[in-house]
Design a protein around this motif. Structure first.
Motif, mmCIF file in Angstrom:
data_model
loop_
_atom_site.group_PDB
_atom_site.id
_atom_site.type_symbol
_atom_site.label_atom_id
_atom_site.label_comp_id
_atom_site.label_asym_id
_atom_site.label_seq_id
_atom_site.Cartn_x
_atom_site.Cartn_y
_atom_site.Cartn_z
ATOM 1 N N VAL A 216 0.178 5.352 -7.226
ATOM 2 C CA VAL A 216 0.590 3.981 -6.916
ATOM 3 C C VAL A 216 1.852 3.969 -6.056
ATOM 4 O O VAL A 216 1.954 3.236 -5.071
ATOM 5 N N MET A 217 2.818 4.804 -6.429
ATOM 6 C CA MET A 217 4.079 4.846 -5.678
ATOM 7 C C MET A 217 3.856 5.324 -4.249
ATOM 8 O O MET A 217 4.467 4.821 -3.303
ATOM 9 N N ARG A 218 2.963 6.302 -4.103
ATOM 10 C CA ARG A 218 2.705 6.794 -2.744
ATOM 11 C C ARG A 218 2.045 5.722 -1.890
ATOM 12 O O ARG A 218 2.355 5.565 -0.707
ATOM 13 N N ARG A 219 1.150 4.988 -2.515
ATOM 14 C CA ARG A 219 0.479 3.911 -1.768
ATOM 15 C C ARG A 219 1.488 2.845 -1.338
ATOM 16 O O ARG A 219 1.464 2.370 -0.199
ATOM 17 N N MET A 220 2.365 2.454 -2.233
ATOM 18 C CA MET A 220 3.369 1.448 -1.905
ATOM 19 C C MET A 220 4.287 1.925 -0.788
ATOM 20 O O MET A 220 4.601 1.176 0.142
ATOM 21 N N THR A 221 4.723 3.175 -0.888
ATOM 22 C CA THR A 221 5.636 3.717 0.126
ATOM 23 C C THR A 221 4.982 3.747 1.497
ATOM 24 O O THR A 221 5.578 3.326 2.500
ATOM 25 N N PHE A 222 3.735 4.221 1.547
ATOM 26 C CA PHE A 222 3.038 4.292 2.827
ATOM 27 C C PHE A 222 2.786 2.894 3.381
ATOM 28 O O PHE A 222 2.931 2.648 4.592
ATOM 29 N N ALA A 223 2.419 1.954 2.501
ATOM 30 C CA ALA A 223 2.149 0.588 2.949
ATOM 31 C C ALA A 223 3.386 -0.041 3.568
ATOM 32 O O ALA A 223 3.318 -0.674 4.632
ATOM 33 N N TRP A 224 4.560 0.142 2.939
ATOM 34 C CA TRP A 224 5.767 -0.475 3.479
ATOM 35 C C TRP A 224 6.248 0.228 4.739
ATOM 36 O O TRP A 224 6.883 -0.389 5.597
ATOM 37 N N PHE A 225 5.936 1.524 4.859
ATOM 38 C CA PHE A 225 6.262 2.211 6.107
ATOM 39 C C PHE A 225 5.461 1.598 7.261
ATOM 40 O O PHE A 225 6.000 1.318 8.333
ATOM 41 N N VAL A 226 4.161 1.377 7.019
ATOM 42 C CA VAL A 226 3.320 0.720 8.032
ATOM 43 C C VAL A 226 3.841 -0.686 8.318
ATOM 44 O O VAL A 226 3.900 -1.124 9.472
ATOM 45 N N PHE A 227 4.242 -1.380 7.270
ATOM 46 C CA PHE A 227 4.734 -2.748 7.404
ATOM 47 C C PHE A 227 5.950 -2.822 8.333
ATOM 48 O O PHE A 227 5.987 -3.632 9.268
#
Length: 452
Positions: A216-227
């Motif tokens: 979950v944490m990895r998904r959130m981190t990657f998503a906000w990087f894209v954001f």
């Protein structure tokens, strides 16, 4: 969520008040710094250097600041951190050369990193129950966003009437007030832990390692990087956007004010979130930001732009509270400061890349198309976060191993990308840590521990 006042809630209110005061002073001071550097040099390079050495330091040295927050008593870290920042800004009141001001501001930015990571990591330890985590994060986030929104306006008025040196000196005083409020807050800023818990999360990079291991944490981190890759360019386009609509400086200030007002409102709404609803509002808020950015990109009139930025800020405030609460619950206390710092480092690198790309993109397509690009990246980030909706079905708590495993399977099945991108979805709270596989023993530090 308890609606009646408690001792723990009083502590959070004092910490949030201190954050509001210090962030307001800091925002005013950084406004004075950028104004002074530009007025004395008229150099885009010096302006970029100022932004890099103040707002860009988290991506470079953030993990080291997080290690300090995990290694030492967090209350002490917070107090010492703000005391050092006070000295740097007090020195800026007597400095005049642009390069000297930038270097002193750089020192203050470095000192502030341990405070930021320690304060965010301590919140779950200071509240009465897990249900109060979102409320506490909401209150602190409201203070931060309100300071960011109001600080530049105060800074602009004070620069014109009293001068930049006075703004720097007054900011030093706001840090003193924040320290005084922190000193009044007594409580467990961190948990007692055994030596084995240190062995499991060794090193400065332990926070980044945890982010990578947890699905979950990895998904959130990657998503906000894209954001931030796209939305960061939108931030740079604001001044050009105001100029395009012919509203210039007044319109630029209105852009900031509308976003800031919305972010405070969104942070306030975040107090009503619960563990089961946090993933839902994280996803909804992300889509809200994307839709609002598309609105800015296609708005035919400036008033509509302001409405869209108000909506964007509101969505951003909600997602900030949800994101922080989820991260705090999932992260063991022993490594929480480093996890917070690692997350901010990744996002900061994304922002740095966005700032670098923004100039050529803005010159090539203009401000509104730049916002459309940001909207596309925000929409992509929201899609990446969609599988997190599975967590709402059974947000695991203490002793819920079977439900945690079931939630893990659901999340894998609902992964929009069809691939595994995180680790165990078990929420980790102050109470949940008692059921962790390591045995808790006294932590060698001061008996009185706190959080900000």
């Amino acid at each position: 969520m308890n609606l009646y006042p408690t001792a723990a809630r009083s502590k959070i209110r004092r910490l949030a008040t201190g954050r509001l005061i210090s962030v307001t002073g800091g925002a005013a001071a950084y406004t004075a710094l950028n104004f002074t550097v530009w007025s004395k040099t008229h150099s885009p390079g010096m302006q970029a250097l100022s932004l890099l050495l103040t707002f860009g330091v988290a991506g470079i040295v953030g993990p080291f600041g997080g290690a300090i927050g995990d290694r030492f008593d967090r209350r002490t870290v917070m107090i010492v951190s703000e005391a050092i920042s006070t000295l740097f800004f007090a020195a800026m009141a007597f400095a005049h050369a642009p390069m000297v001001l930038i270097l002193l501001a750089f020192g203050s930015a470095l000192a502030d990193i341990p405070f930021f990571t320690a304060s965010r990591a301590a919140i779950p330890n200071l509240v009465d129950s897990e249900g109060d985590v979102s409320w506490a994060n909401s209150l602190v986030t409201m203070g931060v966003h309100a300071g960011i929104a109001v600080g530049p306006l105060i800074g602009g008025v004070l620069i014109a009437s009293l001068g930049a040196s006075c703004v720097f000196g007054l900011n030093a005083l706001t840090f003193v007030v924040s320290i005084a409020l922190t000193l009044t807050v007594r409580g467990a800023y961190q948990q007692e832990r055994a030596e084995e818990s240190h062995d499991e999360h060794k090193g400065v990079a332990a926070g980044l390692a945890f982010l990578w291991r947890d699905r979950v944490m990895r998904r959130m981190t990657f998503a906000w990087f894209v954001f931030v890759l796209g939305m960061g360019m939108g931030m740079v386009a604001d001044a050009a956007l105001a100029e395009q609509f012919g509203v210039r400086s007044v319109g630029f200030a209105a852009l900031i004010a509308c976003w800031g007002t919305g972010s405070v409102l969104g942070s306030w709404l975040g107090r009503f979130l619960k563990p089961a609803t946090e993933p839902v509002w994280l996803v909804l808020g992300s889509f809200g930001i994307a839709l609002a950015a598309f609105g800015v990109g296609f708005a035919p009139a400036f008033p509509l732009v302001l409405v869209c930025l108000l909506a964007m800020g509101t969505s951003d405030g909600v997602t900030m509270v949800a994101e922080t609460s989820i991260m705090q619950r999932r992260t063991p206390d022993v490594v929480r400061s480093r996890v917070m710092a690692g997350f901010e480092a990744v996002v900061s690198f994304g922002l740095a890349a966005a700032y670098i790309m923004a100039g050529p993109v803005l010159r090539a397509v203009g401000p509104q198309p730049t916002y459309r690009i940001g909207a596309v990246s925000a929409f992509a980030a929201a899609l990446l976060l969609l599988p997190m909706l599975a967590l709402r079905r059974s947000p695991p708590g203490p002793g819920e191993g079977a439900e945690a495993a079931e939630s893990d399977e659901v999340l894998e099945r609902e992964d929009a990308l069809g691939e595994v991108v995180t680790g165990s979805p078990r929420y980790t709270s102050a109470e949940a840590l008692e059921s962790e596989p390591f045995e808790l023993e006294p932590f060698e530090s001061e008996p009185d521990r706190r959080t900000a």
